[in-house]
Design a protein around this motif. Structure first.
Motif, short mmCIF file in Angstrom:
data_model
loop_
_atom_site.label_atom_id
_atom_site.label_comp_id
_atom_site.label_asym_id
_atom_site.label_seq_id
_atom_site.Cartn_x
_atom_site.Cartn_y
_atom_site.Cartn_z
N LEU A 68 2.94 -3.98 -2.73
CA LEU A 68 1.46 -3.48 -3.01
C LEU A 68 1.43 -2.13 -2.79
O LEU A 68 1.86 -1.37 -1.90
CB LEU A 68 0.72 -4.14 -2.04
CG LEU A 68 0.43 -5.68 -1.96
CD1 LEU A 68 -0.21 -6.40 -1.01
CD2 LEU A 68 0.04 -6.20 -3.13
N ASP A 69 0.55 -1.43 -3.73
CA ASP A 69 0.14 0.07 -3.63
C ASP A 69 1.19 0.81 -3.15
O ASP A 69 0.99 1.88 -2.03
CB ASP A 69 -1.03 -0.10 -2.34
CG ASP A 69 -2.01 -1.19 -2.85
OD1 ASP A 69 -2.18 -1.24 -3.95
OD2 ASP A 69 -2.38 -1.62 -1.69
N THR A 92 -2.71 3.21 2.12
CA THR A 92 -3.68 3.98 1.66
C THR A 92 -4.55 3.38 0.64
O THR A 92 -5.70 3.49 0.05
CB THR A 92 -3.58 5.49 1.13
OG1 THR A 92 -2.72 5.41 0.00
CG2 THR A 92 -2.93 6.22 2.34
N GLY A 93 -3.62 2.32 -0.21
CA GLY A 93 -3.93 1.80 -1.45
C GLY A 93 -3.84 2.42 -2.65
O GLY A 93 -3.95 2.05 -3.83
N ASP A 94 -3.35 3.92 -2.63
CA ASP A 94 -3.21 4.38 -3.65
C ASP A 94 -1.70 4.78 -3.84
O ASP A 94 -0.82 5.02 -3.01
CB ASP A 94 -3.62 6.12 -3.61
CG ASP A 94 -3.35 6.91 -4.84
OD1 ASP A 94 -2.42 6.68 -5.63
OD2 ASP A 94 -4.00 8.03 -5.06
N PRO A 95 -1.01 4.06 -5.04
CA PRO A 95 0.61 3.78 -4.91
C PRO A 95 1.23 5.24 -5.03
O PRO A 95 2.42 5.59 -4.79
CB PRO A 95 0.88 3.11 -6.26
CG PRO A 95 -0.35 3.38 -7.29
CD PRO A 95 -1.40 3.45 -6.12
N GLU A 124 1.79 -5.52 -7.04
CA GLU A 124 0.49 -5.30 -7.84
C GLU A 124 0.20 -3.80 -7.24
O GLU A 124 0.47 -3.50 -6.12
CB GLU A 124 -0.48 -6.23 -7.01
CG GLU A 124 -1.85 -5.98 -7.57
CD GLU A 124 -2.69 -7.04 -7.20
OE1 GLU A 124 -4.23 -6.87 -7.64
OE2 GLU A 124 -2.50 -8.29 -6.52
N ASN A 125 -0.25 -2.96 -8.26
CA ASN A 125 -0.71 -1.73 -8.11
C ASN A 125 0.42 -0.83 -7.79
O ASN A 125 0.44 -0.06 -6.86
CB ASN A 125 -1.88 -1.60 -7.08
CG ASN A 125 -2.44 0.09 -7.25
OD1 ASN A 125 -2.31 0.59 -8.15
ND2 ASN A 125 -3.13 0.46 -6.10
N THR A 166 5.19 3.21 -4.67
CA THR A 166 5.97 3.79 -5.90
C THR A 166 7.40 3.40 -5.43
O THR A 166 7.74 3.96 -4.33
CB THR A 166 5.60 5.23 -6.02
OG1 THR A 166 4.36 5.40 -6.66
CG2 THR A 166 6.67 5.77 -7.18
N ARG A 195 3.83 -2.55 1.84
CA ARG A 195 2.42 -2.29 1.22
C ARG A 195 2.16 -0.69 1.64
O ARG A 195 2.56 -0.33 2.74
CB ARG A 195 1.32 -3.16 1.78
CG ARG A 195 -0.16 -2.74 1.24
CD ARG A 195 -1.16 -3.53 1.73
NE ARG A 195 -2.37 -3.61 0.84
CZ ARG A 195 -3.08 -4.45 0.67
NH1 ARG A 195 -3.02 -5.52 1.37
NH2 ARG A 195 -4.32 -4.49 -0.05
N CYS A 244 0.30 -2.86 -12.86
CA CYS A 244 1.42 -2.02 -12.38
C CYS A 244 1.71 -1.06 -13.48
O CYS A 244 0.98 -1.05 -14.41
CB CYS A 244 2.84 -2.68 -12.13
SG CYS A 244 2.72 -3.84 -10.65
#
Length: 342
Positions: free
Chosen positions: A123-124, A80-83, A157-158, A126, A77, A186
């Motif tokens: 998750l989250d 930060t939640g930003d991929p 996810e994301n 690249t 994961r 995605c």
């Protein structure tokens, strides 16, 4: 769009130093923190048993990563939640020669990230392969995979998957396995066959983006190339997705069937439903053959309630549609069975 020189920077130097297990982690999972200068592969190698979580801090991790089958229920994961903040990237291609002189990597071997672990969660972040054809005119094996995923109950996810040819390889652990994969929210970009493979793969609220390509022919590429086993009633499903393009209108096909030489009984299956298809897709003729011996018309290609200029129907024979009763059999729940991704 993937551009090595602007998107992907160098690693920040630093000693390998994983964080101690986080006792407050949900479900009491063991947690390792990975920071720029650390090796993601070293963290994977440190995993013992199922249920670990690897947290990637912002940075570019330039390496290949291989997750073995024994690392079950592993989670990677971006913290930060930003991929866009955490990227794993490398630049091998099918035709790239291995350093040990044993030959080339092949398509699957070119992957920046590969996993055989059941229950993998991404998750989250690249996953990218920034190998470029223009930099290697001597190499004819131009497939360069960002992620090669097998193992049942794979969830992403994301996540952004970035490459050109063969970006995302959705495969199974064995020819007779119907491994399930679920992708939600995605982003996948590429040019030739950039989502391909044998898995039961569900794409829910995802975006597929076709890249501009400096060639003087069309189609310039295809989004999907499924190779579903004949015995599997479920192949690739795209539901509530968007298809966008950086190329000119009509330059891309939606799909072509892939019948591998090692599995000539394959019966590729694809359903695209309730999605918005932009003008980059050739609406009058959205499908084509990979080989004339396996015409797309004989495959399980269907659509349902799609909208947008790339979904316009000129000749119904060229865009086979599901009936409402058939559409009820092609939902994420039907494809995933007793597995509810969470």
């Amino acid at each position: 769009m993937l551009r090595r020189r602007t998107l992907l920077g160098g690693l920040v130097g630093g000693a390998l130093a994983f964080g101690a297990p986080d006792a407050s982690a949900r479900d009491h999972r063991r947690v390792l923190h990975i920071r720029p200068g650390d090796s993601v592969q070293a963290a994977v190698d440190a995993v013992t048993g199922p249920g670990w979580t690897l947290l990637l801090h912002p940075g570019t991790y330039r390496e290949t990563v291989r997750v073995p089958a024994g690392a079950a229920e592993l989670t990677l994961r971006g913290i930060t939640g930003d991929p866009r903040d955490a990227t794993i990237v490398y630049d091998n291609a099918n035709g790239t020669r291995k350093p040990d002189g044993s030959g080339t990597y092949g398509t699957a071997g070119s992957a920046t990230f590969s996993s055989a672990a059941p229950g993998l969660t991404l998750l989250d972040l690249t996953l990218a392969n920034d190998w470029l054809r223009a930099d290697h005119p001597d190499i004819t094996g131009t497939q360069a995979v960002a992620a090669y995923l097998t193992g049942d109950r794979t969830r992403a996810e994301n996540v952004r998957f970035l490459a050109h040819q063969d970006t995302l390889f959705t495969d199974t652990s064995a020819l007779e396995s119907f491994d399930r994969q679920y992708y939600a929210h995605c982003y996948v970009e590429g040019d030739v066959d950039f989502v391909f493979g044998r898995a039961t793969a569900v794409f829910d609220h995802c975006r597929f983006h076709t890249l501009p390509r400096d060639v003087d022919f069309t189609p310039k590429g295809m989004v999907f190339a499924p190779s579903t086993a004949r015995a599997n009633p479920h192949g690739t499903l795209a539901v509530r997705c968007r298809f966008t393009s950086g190329a000119e209108d009509g330059a891309y096909k939606l799909a072509r069937p892939w019948v591998p030489s090692y599995e000539t009984t394959a019966w590729p299956a694809l359903v695209v439903r309730d999605s918005v298809i932009g003008p980059g897709i050739d609406a009058p003729a959205p499908y084509t053959n990979m080989r004339d011996a396996y015409p797309w018309q004989s495959m399980r290609f269907r659509e349902y309630r799609n909208t947008g200029p790339g979904a316009a129907i000129t000749d119904p024979a060229d865009r086979p549609q599901l009936t409402p009763s058939e559409a009820a059999l092609h939902t994420p729940a039907a494809y995933l069975g007793d597995w509810t991704p969470r």
